[in-house]
Design an enzyme around this catalytic site. Structure first.
Site, PDB file in Angstrom:
ATOM      1  N   GLU A 222      39.694  40.728  34.519  1.00  0.00           N
ATOM      2  CA  GLU A 222      39.007  41.243  35.700  1.00  0.00           C
ATOM      3  C   GLU A 222      38.698  40.162  36.724  1.00  0.00           C
ATOM      4  OE1 GLU A 222      34.608  41.986  33.684  1.00  0.00           O
ATOM      5  OE2 GLU A 222      35.232  43.292  35.286  1.00  0.00           O
TER       6      GLU A 222
ATOM      7  N   LYS B 134      37.323  40.137  30.264  1.00  0.00           N
ATOM      8  CA  LYS B 134      36.685  39.226  31.222  1.00  0.00           C
ATOM      9  C   LYS B 134      37.746  38.457  32.009  1.00  0.00           C
ATOM     10  CE  LYS B 134      33.698  40.205  31.291  1.00  0.00           C
ATOM     11  NZ  LYS B 134      32.681  41.159  31.081  1.00  0.00           N
TER      12      LYS B 134
ATOM     13  N   ASN C 247      28.054  58.965  48.372  1.00  0.00           N
ATOM     14  CA  ASN C 247      28.461  58.303  47.132  1.00  0.00           C
ATOM     15  C   ASN C 247      28.797  59.404  46.138  1.00  0.00           C
ATOM     16  OD1 ASN C 247      28.648  56.772  44.764  1.00  0.00           O
ATOM     17  ND2 ASN C 247      26.436  56.779  44.451  1.00  0.00           N
ATOM     18  N   GLY C 248      30.034  59.365  45.608  1.00  0.00           N
ATOM     19  CA  GLY C 248      30.429  60.385  44.639  1.00  0.00           C
ATOM     20  C   GLY C 248      31.827  60.901  44.930  1.00  0.00           C
TER      21      GLY C 248
ATOM     22  N   CYS D 296      30.114  53.283  45.371  1.00  0.00           N
ATOM     23  CA  CYS D 296      29.643  53.140  46.742  1.00  0.00           C
ATOM     24  C   CYS D 296      28.115  53.032  46.728  1.00  0.00           C
ATOM     25  CB  CYS D 296      30.019  54.300  47.656  1.00  0.00           C
ATOM     26  SG  CYS D 296      31.775  54.658  47.653  1.00  0.00           S
TER      27      CYS D 296
ATOM     28  N   GLU E 169      36.696  41.578  24.353  1.00  0.00           N
ATOM     29  CA  GLU E 169      35.827  41.334  25.507  1.00  0.00           C
ATOM     30  C   GLU E 169      36.296  40.110  26.311  1.00  0.00           C
ATOM     31  OE1 GLU E 169      33.895  42.743  27.308  1.00  0.00           O
ATOM     32  OE2 GLU E 169      32.677  41.247  28.313  1.00  0.00           O
TER      33      GLU E 169
ATOM     34  N   ARG F  39      28.213  47.739  44.234  1.00  0.00           N
ATOM     35  CA  ARG F  39      28.704  49.097  43.987  1.00  0.00           C
ATOM     36  C   ARG F  39      30.047  49.377  44.661  1.00  0.00           C
ATOM     37  NH1 ARG F  39      24.204  52.149  42.310  1.00  0.00           N
ATOM     38  NH2 ARG F  39      25.363  54.043  42.722  1.00  0.00           N
TER      39      ARG F  39
ATOM     40  N   LYS G  85      30.760  47.052  40.393  1.00  0.00           N
ATOM     41  CA  LYS G  85      29.887  46.808  39.244  1.00  0.00           C
ATOM     42  C   LYS G  85      29.504  48.110  38.549  1.00  0.00           C
ATOM     43  CE  LYS G  85      26.909  44.106  36.944  1.00  0.00           C
ATOM     44  NZ  LYS G  85      27.623  43.350  35.906  1.00  0.00           N
TER      45      LYS G  85
ATOM     46  N   TRP H 187      33.628  51.877  47.792  1.00  0.00           N
ATOM     47  CA  TRP H 187      34.658  51.650  46.774  1.00  0.00           C
ATOM     48  C   TRP H 187      35.555  52.875  46.880  1.00  0.00           C
ATOM     49  CZ3 TRP H 187      36.346  54.129  42.282  1.00  0.00           C
ATOM     50  CH2 TRP H 187      37.178  53.360  41.448  1.00  0.00           C
TER      51      TRP H 187
ATOM     52  N   HIS I 254      52.827  42.321  13.932  1.00  0.00           N
ATOM     53  CA  HIS I 254      53.350  43.687  13.894  1.00  0.00           C
ATOM     54  C   HIS I 254      53.888  44.136  15.249  1.00  0.00           C
ATOM     55  CE1 HIS I 254      52.157  44.328   9.772  1.00  0.00           C
ATOM     56  NE2 HIS I 254      50.948  43.854  10.056  1.00  0.00           N
TER      57      HIS I 254
END
Ligand code: M6R
Length: 592
Positions: A472, A469, A96-97, A2, A465, A27, A587, A72, A488
């Site tokens: 997301e 990418k 925020n938190g 947030c 990676e 955020r 982010k 968020w 395997h």
């Protein structure tokens, strides 16, 4: 997560807040709200969705004092009811938190007859402040802080004090900007750096009061503290690009690589400090989350190859809870684009408490992680606004390569590697030239339900990676794993619908990786190769090929990531998704 913003001054508070929220939207962006004091009355507006909806709904608002929030969701769905600000009695609050003990406090307040509208922990905190209020809001905040467990940054309006904003912080970031007759508050100074270059980075346990051009700071017992200001880079932050931030940022990779390499190689005192800190330790641990962790996998591979020393790579979220084997002979490299990821910050604090030296590899020079670290290595990638990390990852990989050469005793080899590193920006530019072909491949494979990435050594790090990418920003199921592991187990998932992408930048394992790829083809799957090697491409057995610029085995993985990021980007566009703001993500992950 947030983002919070506050403003008191002569400007229209709504305009300053909306501007700040647009910048802080990275955020969290599932809903946004603001509260403005005008004529002694507090008006609250909340909207689900992007800040743009809130901006439209508040166009006519006036008033010089207010707070805002972009969310968020942690507690409660992203609905208008759960959206901040939350009001309880005289207190209107953005936060925020995460308040960890909110359920206990809520029950206690309910037993006193208090009623709650939302499912959020924030409304509980607002109600607690109101419950503790006896006429002085700072006293109410100080008393609340003693009862609240968890992480928070609060900006608070009190109906009895129009023209003032009350602030309180523990673990979540909160910065105050001081201007001429005006004060700003935000989770990140980028929200107000277009208005002032003077900032106060609040510390854990502090309480602040902002009025028109006046800022007072207290400790948790309301003892006044000296306000220490710092200069921040002023100037308006970058505007919206013609297309998307993700694309813009991938295309900024050459500059990110050039500036990062110059920042390490061009600074003799930094090189000396790198040598000092690594040479006095026996063990190297690299840690981070998400893409930053994947950069640690790349760093491990590059360090082990150049320096022949063992390196451990750990998820910061695991490191912090595993009783890590770390002591005063360990150097922990904490990697974080934002420098404020909660798990990475906690890992840093734990490492320090165990006596380790901490090196922060970050893109944010004034972030929380740099404040805890013994040495900061800055990736000079510039601001990254898209949720998906792209140029920052490439800059982290380049930084690891630079540090490895700084630490190497093998002067002959080092000279050669340094020359190669200096070519990275031009190699990256060549890699970007594949954008048109990559776009066409995304159009071809845009409907795939599963995409697997395979590689060996540093290409394994790239595979992981690339997969992250793609997931997301395109929501396609994907896995990245070591090429030899396919047979395997995962091979059972391969059918005509699967696409397997092999990353082959290492000559000595090329044939082995291709064998795995042909096993996929034999079972009906589509196969793509990403490689600089013309002779492999000439085999002509692939459904698709992305050619990367030829270079050494150390630098080729850094530039091979670029078309893979572009692939994720174009897959996102192909599937009608906003790559800058993928669902459920933010982010900066400042909560556990
Ligand atoms: O700011 P950080 O590098 O610490 O962030 C860590 C992760 O949250 C981040 O890399 C995340 O995985 C990205 N969205 C990946 O693109």
């Amino acid at each position: 997560m947030c983002g919070i913003v506050g403003y008191v001054g002569r400007r229209n508070a709504r305009d300053v807040i909306i501007h700040g929220l647009e910048i802080l939207e990275y955020r969290g962006y599932d809903s946004a709200g603001l509260a403005i004091t005008e004529g002694g009355r507090i008006s609250v507006v909340k909207k689900t969705g992007y800040v743009a909806r809130l901006a439209k709904a508040t166009e006519r608002m006036g008033g010089g004092c207010g707070i805002g929030h972009t969310r968020w969701a942690t507690h409660g769905a992203p609905s208008e009811i759960n959206c901040h600000p939350h009001t309880a009695g005289k207190f209107t609050v953005v936060h925020n938190g995460i308040i960890e003990n909110f359920a206990v406090i809520k029950r206690r307040l309910e037993s006193k007859g208090r009623k709650f509208l939302s499912e959020t922990d924030t409304e509980v905190a607002a109600c607690l402040m109101d419950d503790l209020y006896k006429g002085d809001p700072t006293e109410a905040l100080a008393a609340a802080m003693k009862k609240l467990k968890g992480a928070f940054a609060f900006a608070v309006l009190c109906a009895d004090c129009p023209g003032e904003i009350f602030l309180m912080k523990r673990h979540s970031p909160l910065v105050v900007g001081l201007g001429d007759g005006e004060c700003f508050a935000a989770s990140d100074c980028s929200a107000f750096c277009g208005y002032t270059d003077t900032a106060v980075f609040m510390k854990d346990g502090e309480i602040g009061v902002m009025g028109e051009g006046v800022f007072t700071l207290y400790d948790g017992n309301l003892v006044k503290k000296t306000v220490r200001t710092e200069k921040i880079g002023g100037g308006a932050p970058c505007g919206q690009p013609a297309e998307d931030f993700m694309k813009k940022e991938i295309f900024e990779t050459p500059a990110a690589l050039r500036d990062t390499v110059n920042a390490v190689f061009g600074d003799d005192s930094l090189k000396k400090r790198i040598i000092d800190i690594f040479s006095k330790n026996d063990k190297v641990v690299m840690t981070g989350c998400g893409t930053a962790y994947n950069a640690c996998l790349m760093g491990k591979s590059l360090f082990e190859r150049v320096l022949r020393v063992p390196v451990e790579a750990e998820f910061a979220s695991e490191f912090r809870y595993k009783n890590p084997i770390v002591d005063d002979k360990t150097v922990v490299v904490a990697v974080s684009q934002s420098g404020e990821t909660a798990d990475t910050l906690a890992a840093v604090r734990l490492a320090k408490s165990l006596g380790a030296d901490v090196v922060a590899l970050t893109n944010a020079g004034r972030s929380a992680i740099t404040r805890e670290a013994d040495l900061t290595l800055l990736t000079a990638a510039g601001p990254e606004r898209a949720v998906a990390a792209t140029k920052s990852y490439s800059a982290q990989a380049a930084a690891f390569l630079c540090v490895a050469t700084v630490l190497s005793y093998d002067m002959k080899t080092v000279e050669k590697i340094r020359e190669e590193i200096c070519c990275l920006p031009s190699l990256a530019s060549k890699a970007l030239a594949s954008a048109g072909e990559v776009k066409a491949l995304a159009a071809l494979y845009g409907k795939k339900r599963s995409v697997f990435f395979i590689g060996r050594g540093p290409d394994y790090a790239l595979a992981v990676e690339s997969s992250l990418k793609l997931k997301e920003v395109s929501y396609v199921h994907s896995e990245g794993f070591a090429a030899g592991e396919l047979k395997h187990g995962t091979l059972a998932l391969i059918d005509r619908d699967a696409l397997v992408i092999a990353i082959v930048t290492q000559r000595h394992t090329a044939e082995k990786t291709l064998s795995a790829l042909y096993e996929v083809k034999a079972r009906g799957g589509k196969i793509m190769i990403v490689t600089p090697f013309d002779d492999l491409i000439a085999e002509n057995r692939f459904d698709a090929v992305i050619k990367t610029p030829p270079s050494s085995g150390l630098t080729a993985p850094v530039t091979a990531m670029i078309p893979l990021q572009l692939f994720a980007y174009y897959m996102s566009k192909e599937r009608g998704i906003n790559p800058d703001k993928p669902r459920n993500l933010a982010k900066s992950v400042t909560v556990e």
